[in-house]
Scaffold this active site. Structure first.
Site, mmCIF file in Angstrom:
data_model
loop_
_atom_site.group_PDB
_atom_site.id
_atom_site.type_symbol
_atom_site.label_atom_id
_atom_site.label_comp_id
_atom_site.label_asym_id
_atom_site.label_seq_id
_atom_site.Cartn_x
_atom_site.Cartn_y
_atom_site.Cartn_z
ATOM 1 C CG HIS A 180 -8.164 -25.716 -68.240
ATOM 2 N ND1 HIS A 180 -7.734 -26.289 -67.697
ATOM 3 C CD2 HIS A 180 -9.115 -26.366 -69.217
ATOM 4 C CE1 HIS A 180 -7.694 -27.832 -68.040
ATOM 5 N NE2 HIS A 180 -8.660 -27.754 -69.105
ATOM 6 C CB SER A 383 -14.191 -16.924 -80.228
ATOM 7 O OG SER A 383 -14.792 -18.271 -79.509
#
Length: 465
Positions: A180, A383
């Site tokens: 991130h 995911s």
């Protein structure tokens, strides 16, 4: 110079609103008191202060005006939520209306959550209840952990890396290129040396590159960010392999600190069987998660959990709030812990597990349909993020609120995403795609998502998965 056109502040990125699918102003037309259609323009959002001639009638008129604008904004949000696919937020929030009466109170959780305050309007008992739940989820005893409800995943990362830096002042922050963006901001804010680690095509940290960089800097401690669900590809870094790499490079337990950024997949991985778990039973120092993503709180929030023995490094007694300063923020949102406590109790373990299974099932469905349509796409194990070729139409991207990176776009299949919503998206994508690509071929994504996931003419027949 052309005429000034007021910008609709509900538009994307401050640009003019999309006219995609006859939604020129992004908000449905409204009928005003004269029976005429109108749209909201910039002056509707100005904060004005006038001296009323008739205070009572002016107040009533102003309240009517404000209510009308908020109602229109609500309509806009409802429309946008129905096409919200690319950003990791869960928009199933209607159950929180039961807590709306709490908005009449100013709730402030200033200071340490485990320390009562003279400020009586706080929700620290709810906060500790939430923290205990996450501590159990991540395998750390009540008397061994410390934590707090944050304003989001970035604040959790700020606190986690701060713990690492305070423990290892000369440490180097290692984080993958697909971490991130807050990680690189944190390195700048804390003036830390940062080693960017390469990633595999899946988005997972490349531990071979990590090994190389650790060996180059063996004389300095390592502060490592492990991502549980990367921002764009939803990849989960291999925590066990990271730990083994540290050991192989000669780093003892007191020479490294591991922070786990679990903002996106922190609610997914714990509910899966036969997968590696991130847990405090392993040598990690902290975990952060977002509460407004998978859990679906209607305001940005999150949780940070670390080991209790670390917190004394930053704790300071603040007499006038009758508490300890142990958090990044001073005043903290006291509503967030109540909202998180409410939904965790409302759903329970079974409800959260059902949400996870639904999202995984819908993500596999989307990936299957894209593959069947001959569209390059990828879905990592564990995911709910489906990556595919980037649409060349900015109006399409804005309409479905997709996130894009280079040649890729993605859909994050959150609990509010239904099969019907995915069908509308797929129908729109396949129909529009026929006009985007005439004789021109779609981009090759082999380097981005792997040869076996690329459906371009060169690679389509090379690998059948």
């Amino acid at each position: 110079m052309g005429p000034y056109v007021p910008v609709n502040k509900f538009s994307t990125n401050g640009r003019e609103p999309s006219d995609y699918d006859n939604q020129a102003m992004m908000i449905p037309d409204q009928i005003d008191d004269m029976g005429e259609k109108r749209i909201l323009v910039e002056q509707d959002f100005a904060v004005v202060e006038v001296e009323p001639k008739d205070e009572e009638s002016c107040a009533a008129e102003r309240l009517h005006h404000l209510t009308k604008i908020v109602t229109q904004f609500q309509d806009h949000l409802r429309e946008r939520a129905s096409n919200h696919l690319g950003y990791p937020g869960n928009h199933n929030c209607s159950h929180y209306l039961a807590l709306s009466t709490l908005l009449q109170f100013n709730i402030n959780n200033a200071g340490d959550p485990f320390k009562e305050s003279d400020h009586g309007l706080h929700s620290k008992k709810f906060e500790v209840g939430v923290l205990d739940w996450f501590a159990q989820l991540w395998g750390i005893d009540k008397d061994e952990y410390w934590g707090y409800v944050t304003n989001g995943g970035t604040e959790g990362n700020l606190h986690g890396i701060l713990m690492g830096r305070e423990l290892l002042p000369n440490g180097i922050l290692y984080t993958s290129q697909e971490s991130h963006y807050s990680m690189f901001k944190i390195a700048r804010m804390y003036r830390m040396d940062c080693g960017t680690i390469a990633s595999l095509a899946t988005g997972e940290m490349d531990c071979n590159d990590l090994r190389d960089k650790l060996l180059i800097n063996k004389d300095r401690p390592a502060i490592i960010n492990v991502t549980i669900g990367t921002t764009f590809k939803g990849a989960v870094d291999n925590l066990d392999l990271v730990v083994q790499t540290l050991i192989d490079c000669g780093f003892s337990d007191n020479q490294f600190y591991i922070h786990c950024d679990a903002a996106i997949s922190g609610f997914v991985v714990p509910f899966l069987k036969q997968v590696q778990k991130f847990t405090f039973k392993k040598p990690i120092g902290s975990v952060s998660i977002s509460g407004h993503k998978f859990l679906g709180c209607p305001m940005p929030c999150g949780v940070l959990i670390t080991r209790r023995r670390y917190i004394d490094l930053i704790s300071r007694n603040i007499e006038y709030i009758a508490s300890f300063d142990t958090t990044i923020a001073g005043s903290r949102n006291g509503h967030s812990p109540v909202f998180m406590w409410y939904v965790l109790n409302l759903k329970g373990w079974r409800g959260l597990e059902q949400d996870v299974q639904k999202c995984l099932r819908n993500a596999r469905y989307l990936r299957h349909r894209l593959k069947k349509a001959g569209i390059s796409s990828m879905l990592n194990e564990m995911s709910i993020t489906v990556v595919f070729e980037r649409p060349p139409d900015n109006e399409f991207v804005r309409h479905w609120q997709l996130q894009c990176l280079e040649n890729m776009a993605h859909v994050v299949v959150m609990p509010h995403v239904t099969v019907e919503m995915l069908e509308r998206f797929l129908s729109d994508l396949i129909r529009k795609r026929n006009t985007w690509y005439g004789k021109v071929q779609p981009p090759c994504l082999a380097e981005d998502i792997g040869i076996c996931n690329c459906a371009c003419p060169v690679h389509a027949c090379k690998c059948k998965n």
